[in-house]
Design an enzyme around this catalytic site. Structure first.
Site, mmCIF file in Angstrom:
data_model
loop_
_atom_site.group_PDB
_atom_site.id
_atom_site.type_symbol
_atom_site.label_atom_id
_atom_site.label_comp_id
_atom_site.label_asym_id
_atom_site.label_seq_id
_atom_site.Cartn_x
_atom_site.Cartn_y
_atom_site.Cartn_z
ATOM 1 N N LYS A 83 0.860 -1.190 0.000
ATOM 2 C CA LYS A 83 0.000 0.000 0.000
ATOM 3 C C LYS A 83 0.890 1.232 0.000
ATOM 4 O O LYS A 83 1.759 1.374 0.874
ATOM 5 C CB LYS A 83 -0.856 -0.040 1.261
ATOM 6 C CG LYS A 83 -2.210 0.606 1.142
ATOM 7 C CD LYS A 83 -2.969 0.306 2.435
ATOM 8 C CE LYS A 83 -4.351 0.851 2.426
ATOM 9 N NZ LYS A 83 -4.962 0.771 3.768
HETATM 10 C C1 E4P Z 1 -8.438 1.552 3.709
HETATM 11 O O1 E4P Z 1 -7.573 0.853 3.240
HETATM 12 C C2 E4P Z 1 -8.302 2.301 4.957
HETATM 13 O O2 E4P Z 1 -7.554 1.503 5.849
HETATM 14 C C3 E4P Z 1 -9.610 2.589 5.649
HETATM 15 O O3 E4P Z 1 -10.714 2.192 4.880
HETATM 16 C C4 E4P Z 1 -9.699 3.947 6.242
HETATM 17 O O4 E4P Z 1 -10.955 4.082 6.882
HETATM 18 P P1 E4P Z 1 -11.272 5.245 7.918
HETATM 19 O O5 E4P Z 1 -11.464 6.524 7.167
HETATM 20 O O6 E4P Z 1 -12.543 4.817 8.582
HETATM 21 O O7 E4P Z 1 -10.099 5.320 8.857
#
Ligand code: E4P
Length: 218
Positions: A83
């Site tokens: 990522k």
């Molecule tokens: C995605 O890969 C992220 O980890 C996640 O969906 C972020 O979500 P949040 O905005 O609820 O922290």
């Protein structure tokens, strides 16, 4: 639509994996911090439970160090998806990694233009954050619809839309209606998807009637 679960909690992942519904897992540095555990250990454990892509996020800001971190993460298991953030350095890392055969999830996407750049850099997944756009008064789901339309205009772009920052069951429905390829969902929201009061009420009525028959299958 594929379901990924957005958590670093191995107990939740093991439980949800048993349903056969889990196509993958996403983590981020905040989720790792919340787990209170060592990043590399958590990713290795998750990969042992889930055969689909498991996103592990780099924390460097420059391409060279991102690539060094990615080398370590890729050694954990073949289903680790690296990522990277949606920055110029992240896009360069994305290109280098996908050219080298790695899966890459480009994260923190908030505009259709960013999604277009990520796809052109060869991203395996683009992660538009629905909930965080809703939080600032924008329509997060419109971003999913826009990206879907743009990617469909250019079929050579193979990047999958991974709807992220999902906060409720309606986000899941709307993401599926918009043609998102994947939704990454917190465990609590994934469990909510099975619930309906009429399911519970209907089951109670069936069981009450069954009891009246005095029968037993076993
Ligand atoms: C995605 O890969 C992220 O980890 C996640 O969906 C972020 O979500 P949040 O905005 O609820 O922290």
């Amino acid at each position: 639509m594929k379901f990924f679960v957005d958590t670093a909690d191995i107990v939740d992942i093991a439980d949800l994996a048993e349903t056969g519904l889990l196509d993958g897992v996403t983590t981020n540095p905040s989720l790792i911090a919340k787990s209170g555990r060592k990043f590399l250990d958590v990713i290795a454990e998750i990969c042992a439970f889930v055969s689909g892509p498991v996103s592990a996020e780099v924390t460097a800001l420059d391409t060279a160090t991102m690539l060094k971190e990615a080398r370590v993460l890729r050694r954990i298991a073949s289903n680790v998806a690296i990522k990277v953030p949606l920055t110029w350095d992240g896009l360069k890392a994305c290109k280098a990694l996908t050219d080298d055969g790695a899966m890459v999830n480009v994260t923190l996407c908030f505009t259709a233009n960013q999604a277009l750049l990520a796809a052109k850099a060869g991203a395996t997944f683009i992660s538009p954050f629905i909930g965080r756009l809703d939080d600032i008064g924008q329509d997060g789901m419109q971003l999913i619809r826009d990206i879907r339309r743009i990617y469909d205009n250019y079929p050579h772009l193979k990047t999958e839309i991974l709807s992220a920052s999902i906060r409720n069951a309606d986000h899941v429905t709307q993401a599926a209606l918009a043609g998102s390829d994947v939704a990454t969902v917190p465990p609590s929201v994934l469990r909510d998807l099975v619930k309906h009061p009429l399911t519970d009420k209907g089951l109670d009525a069936f069981l009450a009637d069954w009891k009246k028959t005095g029968q037993s299958v076993l």
